[in-house]
Write an enzyme that holds these catalytic residues in place. Structure first.
Site, short mmCIF file in Angstrom:
data_model
loop_
_atom_site.label_atom_id
_atom_site.label_comp_id
_atom_site.label_asym_id
_atom_site.label_seq_id
_atom_site.Cartn_x
_atom_site.Cartn_y
_atom_site.Cartn_z
N GLU A 145 -4.74 -9.38 1.78
CA GLU A 145 -5.45 -9.28 3.05
C GLU A 145 -6.94 -9.27 2.75
OE1 GLU A 145 -2.35 -6.23 5.40
OE2 GLU A 145 -4.48 -5.75 5.21
N GLU A 162 0.81 -1.22 0.00
CA GLU A 162 0.00 0.00 0.00
C GLU A 162 0.85 1.27 0.00
OE1 GLU A 162 -3.09 0.10 2.91
OE2 GLU A 162 -3.90 -1.87 2.35
#
Length: 472
Positions: free
Chosen positions: A260, A158
């Site tokens: 995730e 990210e």
């Protein structure tokens, strides 16, 4: 000979290999026989991100007793992969990696850490991309390159998550892919996939397109992970947005998976998205995912509570997840291959990368030069090169309790044969019969309907492994 003799000797004589190394090929992860591998996994960071302290001489893969406890629990759950976020490349990981290998569990590893100098700053990438950073990521490669159950390295997590980072960071992420892949090619005994873990925001599609395009195989990503929490509670296919994900990433040329997932707005989590992710509508284009997360931390995503004395208590989330995993059609996973293994990568053109998205996204394929080419040639200097070792202890010294508070008798790992990797066993660990047997394993097993459950991954013998590792 490319493979260091010490690593080869340890591999052949030290411990049986329950898994075979994987590569990314087209839209799939595959083994040396061409069998597809689909991730059924967990994020694993006991203590949370804030618990990483290199000065302690420990990390999530350094304590054999803890790894033995958690491997035994994970084997019962039925997973085949864990993601580990923060590791210390200077500590020994041999026993923990060998324990997970012995139960057929792969490890996907982040090369970065949250500490200063160990990651790329999303708003100041140039200043954080320096020799010290390169030494860090190369040291991680050296520490883990000798383990056959190392699935992959994440080059970033990210790092692009807003307009400013999208305008600055993409070329640096491709540069890190290049740096890692060239180092692996020069210093590792085999090819190890390198990829990226993305935020589920408006940058998700252009980042995937940018990283997977072009003819430069060194800087191009080997896979694309998405941290997605769209499916919450009793969501459905229609309300979750999963159809949008399938549409967004159709015709992918690299493996896709959830790096995730597991929204916790409703607790305990029912994990209904498992049926969708491993079902007909997604399995042909997605390679599974990693539930966030194993241990209960302050963020309240755990499926296992770890006590201060090292004992473990399964939560209701564990039971629900295990039940969902037991319903996975493993034969469907095996037969529904994703994009062709000879998929062509689109050209890196703005029309492909942006497709109506902000022009502020940096699509340049002119990459910053490696700031430490000397390390690329001579190595990181890390002599802590991991290798498999014999696993002689199978019973955990810690107690494990079911979600109903019953202690599981004789909690231990089940050493798998050379041709096995872990799959859901069909058991209910928290049931009254959970204290007998250790679960896990692959091979031909009866499913709930009495039919044969076929393993999604086969494992190779030593001769094929040696060939796959590229010995001269």
């Amino acid at each position: 000979m490319k493979l260091q003799l010490s690593v080869l000797a340890a591999f052949l004589a030290g411990s049986a290999s329950a898994v075979r190394p994987l590569i990314a090929k087209g839209g799939n992860f595959v083994n040396s026989a061409g069998d597809r591998f689909v991730i059924v996994g967990l994020a694993y960071q006991p203590g949370g991100a804030s618990g990483y302290d290199p000065a302690s001489g420990k990390d999530p893969l350094s304590d054999p007793d803890i790894c033995l406890r958690d491997a035994a629990v994970m084997q019962r759950l039925g997973i085949n992969t864990i993601r580990v976020y923060n590791v210390n490349p200077e500590v020994n990981h041999d026993m923990c990696m060998s324990i997970f290998n012995s139960v057929g569990i792969y490890v996907a590893l982040d090369v970065n850490s949250p500490l200063a100098g160990d990651s790329i700053h999303r708003h100041e990438p140039e200043s954080s991309y320096h020799e010290g950073y390169i030494k860090r990521i190369y040291s991680v490669v050296d520490a883990f390159r000798g383990y056959p159950n190392l699935l992959s390295f994440f080059a970033g997590n990210e790092v692009v998550n807003d307009a400013l980072s999208a305008s600055l960071v993409p070329p640096y992420i491709r540069a890190i892919h290049r740096d890692l892949k060239k180092y692996i090619a020069k210093h590792a005994p085999r090819t190890i996939p390198v990829g990226y873990s993305a935020a589920d925001d408006p940058t998700r599609r252009p980042m995937w397109a940018y990283l997977s395009c072009g003819d430069d195989a060194d800087s191009r990503t080997d896979f694309y992970g998405l941290n997605s929490y769209q499916w919450c509670g009793d969501s459905t296919w229609e309300s979750s947005g999963y159809q949008g994900l399938v549409d967004t990433f159709k015709n992918t040329s690299v493996p896709l998976f959830f790096s995730e997932f597991g929204c916790n707005k409703i607790r305990p989590r029912p994990f209904g998205e498992i049926a969708a992710l491993y079902g007909e509508r997604m399995i042909s284009s997605w390679s599974g995912g990693l539930v966030y997360e194993y241990s209960q931390e302050k963020s309240d995503y755990g499926i296992v509570q770890i006590d201060s004395n090292g004992d473990a208590r399964l939560l209701k989330d564990f039971d629900n997840l295990q039940s969902q995993y037991n319903n996975i059609n493993l034969n469907l996973i095996k037969t529904k291959s994703a994009a062709t293994t000879t998929a062509r990568h689109p050209k890196c053109e703005d029309t492909f990368i942006l497709q109506g998205h902000s022009e502020k996204f940096n699509t340049s394929t002119t990459l910053p030069p490696n700031p430490a080419t000397n390390l690329l040639e001579k190595g990181s200097g890390n002599t802590n090169v991991g290798k498999l070792v014999p696993v002689t202890q199978t019973k955990t010294p810690h107690k494990v309790f079911t979600s109903t508070g019953v202690q599981i008798d004789g909690i231990e790992i089940k050493m798998l044969k050379d041709d096995e990797s872990n799959t859901p066993s069909g058991e209910n660990t928290s049931s009254s019969t959970a204290s007998s047997g250790s679960g896990g394993g692959s091979g031909d097993e009866k499913d709930a309907t009495g039919g044969l459950r076929v393993s999604a991954v086969l494992v190779v013998g030593v001769a094929v492994v040696v060939g796959f590792w590229g010995l001269a």
